[in-house]
Scaffold this motif. Structure first.
Motif, short mmCIF file in Angstrom:
data_model
loop_
_atom_site.label_atom_id
_atom_site.label_comp_id
_atom_site.label_asym_id
_atom_site.label_seq_id
_atom_site.Cartn_x
_atom_site.Cartn_y
_atom_site.Cartn_z
N ASP A 164 37.50 -19.66 -42.47
CA ASP A 164 37.34 -20.94 -43.15
C ASP A 164 38.16 -22.04 -42.49
N THR A 165 39.35 -21.68 -41.98
CA THR A 165 40.22 -22.68 -41.36
C THR A 165 39.63 -23.22 -40.05
N ALA A 166 38.61 -22.55 -39.50
CA ALA A 166 38.02 -22.98 -38.22
C ALA A 166 36.70 -23.71 -38.40
N ARG A 167 36.23 -23.85 -39.63
CA ARG A 167 34.90 -24.44 -39.85
C ARG A 167 34.79 -25.85 -39.29
N LYS A 168 35.77 -26.68 -39.57
CA LYS A 168 35.73 -28.06 -39.10
C LYS A 168 35.78 -28.12 -37.57
N PHE A 169 36.60 -27.27 -36.97
CA PHE A 169 36.71 -27.21 -35.50
C PHE A 169 35.39 -26.77 -34.88
N VAL A 170 34.79 -25.72 -35.42
CA VAL A 170 33.54 -25.20 -34.87
C VAL A 170 32.43 -26.24 -35.02
N LYS A 171 32.38 -26.92 -36.16
CA LYS A 171 31.37 -27.95 -36.36
C LYS A 171 31.52 -29.05 -35.32
N LYS A 172 32.76 -29.39 -34.99
CA LYS A 172 33.00 -30.46 -34.02
C LYS A 172 32.53 -30.07 -32.63
N ILE A 173 32.88 -28.86 -32.18
CA ILE A 173 32.52 -28.49 -30.81
C ILE A 173 31.04 -28.12 -30.68
N GLN A 174 30.35 -27.86 -31.81
CA GLN A 174 28.93 -27.54 -31.77
C GLN A 174 28.04 -28.78 -31.83
N MET B 176 66.98 -29.34 -12.44
CA MET B 176 65.82 -29.66 -11.61
C MET B 176 65.11 -30.84 -12.24
N CYS B 177 65.35 -32.04 -11.74
CA CYS B 177 64.83 -33.24 -12.38
C CYS B 177 63.32 -33.32 -12.32
N CYS B 178 62.72 -32.65 -11.34
CA CYS B 178 61.28 -32.74 -11.20
C CYS B 178 60.58 -31.49 -11.70
N ASP B 179 61.29 -30.63 -12.42
CA ASP B 179 60.69 -29.39 -12.91
C ASP B 179 59.65 -29.71 -13.97
N LEU B 180 58.55 -29.00 -13.92
CA LEU B 180 57.45 -29.22 -14.85
C LEU B 180 57.74 -28.54 -16.18
N LYS B 181 57.52 -29.27 -17.26
CA LYS B 181 57.69 -28.69 -18.59
C LYS B 181 56.58 -27.68 -18.83
N ARG B 182 56.93 -26.43 -19.02
CA ARG B 182 55.92 -25.38 -19.10
C ARG B 182 55.52 -25.14 -20.55
N ARG B 183 54.75 -26.07 -21.07
CA ARG B 183 54.25 -26.03 -22.44
C ARG B 183 52.81 -25.56 -22.44
N PHE B 184 52.44 -24.80 -23.48
CA PHE B 184 51.04 -24.51 -23.70
C PHE B 184 50.72 -24.69 -25.17
N LEU B 185 49.46 -25.03 -25.45
CA LEU B 185 49.02 -25.24 -26.82
C LEU B 185 48.55 -23.90 -27.39
N LEU B 186 49.09 -23.52 -28.55
CA LEU B 186 48.77 -22.26 -29.19
C LEU B 186 48.09 -22.54 -30.53
N LEU B 187 46.81 -22.18 -30.63
CA LEU B 187 46.04 -22.41 -31.85
C LEU B 187 45.66 -21.08 -32.50
N TYR B 188 45.66 -21.04 -33.82
CA TYR B 188 45.22 -19.84 -34.52
C TYR B 188 44.26 -20.23 -35.64
N ALA B 189 43.29 -19.36 -35.89
CA ALA B 189 42.35 -19.52 -37.00
C ALA B 189 42.34 -18.22 -37.77
N THR B 190 42.80 -18.25 -39.00
CA THR B 190 43.01 -17.03 -39.76
C THR B 190 42.35 -17.10 -41.12
N GLN B 191 41.95 -15.95 -41.65
CA GLN B 191 41.39 -15.87 -42.99
C GLN B 191 42.38 -15.21 -43.94
N LYS B 192 42.98 -14.10 -43.51
CA LYS B 192 43.91 -13.35 -44.35
C LYS B 192 45.34 -13.38 -43.81
#
Length: 445
Positions: free
Chosen positions: A72-82, A1-17
């Motif tokens: 801690d891994t989300a601190r920079k992201f949260v600061k940006k969106i806030q 199917m040459c016109c089939d849409l690539k079914r990609r999604f972005l998966l993000l995780y923010a973890t401490q442990k």
């Protein structure tokens, strides 16, 4: 199917442990089976994704730490969106679904996820799937499993609408008919569940007595009647059902034996920073009632002979060895009794399909097998469904294999809760109950 849409999604995780990362990896593993592609990144890797230009749906798995803070891994992201200068339509193009992890024993339950969810909404982002809030107090899987199950249909609906909007009508009817087979998941997904208090048994903790491993009640292993389910026995309807089981986690650890020469690493190398002290436990008392969901213990440690300073609010780790007899029994079941004192090297398996595979930091690169089983692995931990799924591949008996499949399946959720989680079953209990199961050392580590 040459016109089939690539079914990609972005998966993000923010973890401490590491829990949010493990759940994100499970989503990444399952995506392929649903004809989808998950582009997975830690939320801190902001050079690898850009929500301001993201056109595909976004899935976020985020935990909570401290007193309700994002990891801690989300601190920079949260600061940006806030950033208060961002306009209210800054992310109006974005469609997302969010799974928050937390513990209701803390005041600000799932506040890390709630903070991100609330701010994305303020910036105009839209839910394509209802937010899930999983509670570690009663078991994350009670919300995580149904949330992931419903995610695939919600994602496919997003791609279907996207295809229709772009005028790509080819195969729309076929996709629509395939979606109609599954029960409809609306955007008001109800993730609440009936939570029963877990009956906690008295461990008999005293100041001079270390509790021994609780053996699984014999009633869990063998039913009085064939009509009653047990850990090793199922009854209709599950025994006659087609099962939906988790994807098989890819192998990524390789263990090589290297002889008996050398010294084990110091215990201080098992933690990321600081110094370790060997101190006695002078008192242990249970603070919670017998019907409490979680057991809380008061432990008193004698630190008179240690030399370190601390302030209110400081945190410290407690490293406890596994019971010697349990380690010996595990070595015996694995057929490795004579190799317990052998040194082993633990490395990432070449060619593994696990994304971002690294050697677990709590496992020394080189130490004896007995040292790893004594100090580095939680052999009493309640096994996750993904681990049960992996054990299926190590089991030769057809009946035992089927029962393990049931216990890790969606259809066997109640049996898993009853016979695994509520019964505090551990690895040794499983190996006793399913004698044809012979897991490899690679898998256990």
């Amino acid at each position: 199917m040459c016109c089939d849409l690539k079914r990609r999604f972005l998966l993000l995780y923010a973890t401490q442990k590491g829990q949010a990362k493990a759940i994100a990896e499970e989503i990444w593993l399952q995506a392929g089976a649903h004809g989808l592609e998950a582009d997975m990144h830690c939320i801190s890797e902001m050079d690898k994704y850009n929500l301001e230009t993201e056109k595909d749906p976004v899935v976020i798995v985020i935990s909570t730490t401290g007193t309700g803070d994002p990891p801690d891994t989300a601190r920079k992201f949260v600061k940006k969106i806030q950033d208060k200068t961002l306009p209210p339509d800054h992310l109006a193009h974005l469609q997302y679904g969010l799974l928050g992890l937390g513990d209701s024993e803390y005041t600000f339950f799932c506040n890390g996820g709630k903070t991100v969810d609330r701010r994305l909404q303020e910036l105009g982002a839209q839910h394509f799937y209802d937010t899930g809030l999983a509670d570690d107090c009663v078991g994350l899987e009670l919300v995580v499993d149904p949330w992931i199950d419903g995610l695939w249909l919600a994602l496919k609906e997003v791609f279907l609408l996207k295809k229709e909007k772009e005028g790509m009508s080819n195969d729309v009817n076929a996709i629509t008919s395939s979606l109609s087979v599954a029960p409809h998941v609306g955007h008001e997904l109800n993730l609440s569940s009936e939570i029963r208090n877990l009956k906690l048994e008295d461990e008999g903790v005293t100041s001079s007595n270390v509790p021994s491993q609780k053996l699984v009640d014999i009633n869990l292993l063998a039913s009085v009647r064939d009509t009653e389910p047990s850990l090793v026995h199922s009854v209709p309807p599950i025994s006659q059902s087609a099962l939906g089981i988790p994807a098989l986690p890819p192998e990524y650890i390789e263990v090589q034996f290297q002889g008996t020469h050398g010294e084990n690493p110091h215990l201080s190398s098992l933690i990321s920073e600081g110094t370790t002290f060997k101190v006695p436990v002078t008192k242990a008392a249970q603070l919670t009632r017998e019907d409490a969901i979680k057991t809380a213990l008061l432990l008193e440690l004698d630190i008179a002979d240690t030399a370190f300073d601390y302030q209110p609010g400081d945190a410290f780790y407690v490293i406890c060895p596994n019971n010697v007899n349990e380690v010996e029994e595990l070595l015996h079941i694995l057929g490795l009794s004579e190799r317990g004192e052998y040194f082993v090297r633990v490395e990432v398996k070449q060619g593994t399909k696990k994304k971002g595979a690294i050697r677990p930091q709590h496992i020394p690169e080189r130490s004896t097998l007995k040292f790893i089983l004594t100090w580095c692995l939680e052999i009493r931990a309640i096994p996750k469904k993904a681990f049960l799924r992996a054990l299926v591949e190590c089991t030769s008996s057809a009946g035992e294999k089927r029962r393990l499949q049931e216990l890790c399946s969606r259809q066997g959720a109640s049996d898993y809760t009853r016979f695994i989680r509520e019964s505090n079953v551990c690895l040794l209990d499983l190996l006793r109950a399913f004698p044809s199961c012979k897991p490899s050392l690679n898998l256990l580590i």
